[in-house]
Design a protein around this motif. Structure first.
Motif, PDB file in Angstrom:
ATOM      1  N   LEU A   1       0.790  -1.020   0.267  1.00 37.79           N
ATOM      2  CA  LEU A   1       0.318  -0.198   0.100  1.00 37.79           C
ATOM      3  C   LEU A   1       0.906   1.306   0.032  1.00 37.79           C
TER       4      LEU A   1
ATOM      5  N   THR B   1      -7.292   4.619  -7.117  1.00 32.58           N
ATOM      6  CA  THR B   1      -6.703   3.358  -7.364  1.00 32.58           C
ATOM      7  C   THR B   1      -6.948   2.685  -5.988  1.00 32.58           C
TER       8      THR B   1
ATOM      9  N   ARG C   1      -9.371   2.773  -3.777  1.00 29.91           N
ATOM     10  CA  ARG C   1     -10.734   2.593  -3.779  1.00 29.91           C
ATOM     11  C   ARG C   1     -10.947   1.221  -4.784  1.00 29.91           C
ATOM     12  N   ALA C   2     -10.818   1.513  -5.927  1.00 30.43           N
ATOM     13  CA  ALA C   2     -10.910   0.574  -6.765  1.00 30.43           C
ATOM     14  C   ALA C   2     -10.405  -0.829  -6.782  1.00 30.43           C
ATOM     15  N   LEU C   3      -8.860  -0.737  -5.903  1.00 31.83           N
ATOM     16  CA  LEU C   3      -8.414  -2.092  -5.212  1.00 31.83           C
ATOM     17  C   LEU C   3      -8.944  -2.733  -4.534  1.00 31.83           C
ATOM     18  N   GLY C   4     -10.108  -1.890  -3.924  1.00 30.56           N
ATOM     19  CA  GLY C   4     -10.870  -2.323  -2.512  1.00 30.56           C
ATOM     20  C   GLY C   4      -9.730  -2.386  -1.306  1.00 30.56           C
ATOM     21  N   GLU C   5      -8.800  -1.459  -1.335  1.00 32.34           N
ATOM     22  CA  GLU C   5      -7.717  -1.349  -0.303  1.00 32.34           C
ATOM     23  C   GLU C   5      -7.852   0.175   0.447  1.00 32.34           C
TER      24      GLU C   5
END
Ligand code: SF4
Lengths: 97, 376
Positions: free
Chosen positions: A3, A69, A71-75
């Motif tokens: 991250l 990104t 958010r899109a990765l679910g992170e």
């Protein structure tokens, strides 16, 4: 682990050049600037943060892109949990991770 | 393909995907390795395979730090923490990684003082707050994370904090790539290079891959478009019969890397003569340990450790999956005994592990489709 969390430098301390307060979507924590000592950020600059250390300076646009990104990765949630945990805050409950 | 609409700039994605199809020679089979676990996660999460022609195979690389760490090292770290004086600290990712007698979290349930930290600097802070205890930080990670551990150690020394140590499991990416290229059963045509490792080491350390091994590599960002563009970059090179290192992630990765980070690492760490990696075996000069001048903060020197090599549970095929010989679902334990809720192997624990990524996106998707179609 990989991250990299974007944040904005909002406070610097003249007597502690290695520390900055950064803001990540409203959460403010101190991070270490030691990895940027050759090119220290100024107040208002954006940085990528990894495990409590600012590791690179980025543009505001890239910071916004990076947040998207995550958010899109679910992170995004894990990233916010990490930021909130800096300084040993909210670290008493490992089960929550 | 349904995901395309959810992406930013869907038309660019569609165009890039078409470009990939144009560049890929239908008579060839391409094996492209994404070295970094973050990319593996992104590839499954975004369903990027659906945007590639079937003759482009993505091979998942060794860039997931908890996945490559052999179980014996976890046992060693936990053995140190059997000492009641010791507080075991690690990142959240480490907490569910199985050791022979269970994960750090399971040891915590049995009474061990195990705590999550989000930064090595916080482990040091914990030591300052607990002068009558010893705080050990279980350090893992590639060059992305190693500089932060190094700076923490520099600070511990400067501040004279003596009840703090690091159990160092930092590894370096280049020797792992070399081991993969040296292994005879591994044919790779090109690499997608790690994004955040490269912010530290820069792009130069990859140059031998192009020069000596004649393989293209593109350092890549983590968005769907970044990864697709990186695939375009390496395919163009393959088509022109070239091999160069390209930097797709210029907005974050400087060609020369981060000198301050490299200096901190050089000050504190030295290369181990060899280190064991799950799946890849012993690789020479592939991991870091603390220098003699930091012996006082080196958990391996301060404490007795068993140092026993432990093999993974027999049916677990983590090693084969890590090498790219098997796909995650081909492991006998995948999805039945081994799931993200009850991981048996480390590849099921971290979101960067290929088994967890495959399970969360591919497997759940297929399971859903099967249950819907069988219910109908
Ligand atoms: S399914 Fe579990 S045991 Fe099998 S390779 Fe993956 S992590 Fe290892």
């Amino acid at each position: 682990m990989c991250l990299a969390i974007p944040g904005q430098v909002i406070e610097l301390f003249p007597d502690q050049p290695n520390i900055a307060v950064i803001d990540v979507v409203g959460v403010r924590r101190k991070v270490d600037l030691g990895l940027l000592q050759d090119n220290l950020p100024l107040k208002g600059d954006w940085v990528l943060i990894h495990v409590g250390f600012a590791m690179s300076k980025i543009s505001e646009q890239d910071a916004l892109d990076q947040m998207r990104t995550l958010r899109a990765l679910g992170e995004a949630e894990a990233a916010m949990q990490e930021i909130q945990g800096y300084g040993l805050e909210n670290t008493e409950n490992p089960e929550a991770s | 393909m349904k995901f395309v609409d959810e992406f930013r700039e869907p038309e660019v994605i569609t165009r890039t995907s078409a470009e990939i199809r144009r560049l890929a020679d239908p008579s060839r089979h391409y094996r492209i390795m994404e070295v970094c676990g973050g990319h593996t996660h992104a590839i499954y999460r975004f369903g990027l395979k659906d945007l590639l022609p079937s003759n482009i195979e993505l091979i998942h690389g060794p860039g997931c730090p908890v996945c490559v760490l052999p179980m014996g090292r976890i046992d060693d770290g936990l053995a140190i923490a059997q000492n009641p004086e010791v507080i075991f600290t690690a990142f959240g990712d480490m907490m569910r990684v199985p050791g022979t007698l269970g994960s750090p979290l399971e040891h915590k349930a049995r009474g061990m003082d195990v705590r999550i930290v989000y930064s090595p600097a916080d482990a040091l802070k914990l030591a300052e707050k607990n002068p009558d205890r010893h705080v050990m930080f279980f350090a893992i990670g590639f060059e992305t994370t190693a500089p932060s551990t190094a700076l923490t150690l520099l600070r511990a020394k400067a501040q004279g904090v003596h009840n703090f140590s690091v159990f160092c499991n930092h590894v370096t990416i280049i020797p792992a790539i070399r081991a993969i290229l040296d292994s005879p059963d591994m044919r790779i045509d090109a690499f997608i290079g790690p994004g955040h490792v490269s912010t530290v080491i820069g792009c130069r350390p990859y140059e031998w891959i192009a020069k000596n091994e004649n393989k293209p590599l593109a350092v890549s960002g983590f968005e769907p478009l970044d990864i697709l563009q990186s695939i375009v970059m390496v395919l163009r090179q393959l088509k022109a019969d070239e091999a160069r290192i390209e930097n797709q992630y210029k907005r974050v990765v400087p060609w020369e890397g981060n000198r301050a980070a490299l200096r901190a690492m050089a000050e504190v760490f030295e290369l181990r003569p060899y280190f064991e990696w799950r799946g890849l075996g012993f690789i020479s000069q592939s991991a870091l340990r603390l220098r003699e001048s930091y012996a006082e903060w080196d958990a391996e020197r301060r404490f007795e450790i068993p140092g026993v090599r432990v093999t993974d549970p027999k049916a677990a095929q983590c090693g084969e999956v890590l090498k790219g010989v098997l796909k995650p679902h081909q492991c006998k334990l995948f999805g039945n005994e081994c799931t993200p809720e009850h991981p048996i192997g480390a590849l099921m624990v971290s979101s960067e592990g290929s088994c967890a990524a495959y399970f969360n996106y591919e497997h759940r998707k297929t399971a859903m489709v099967t249950s819907i179609s069988s219910g109908a």
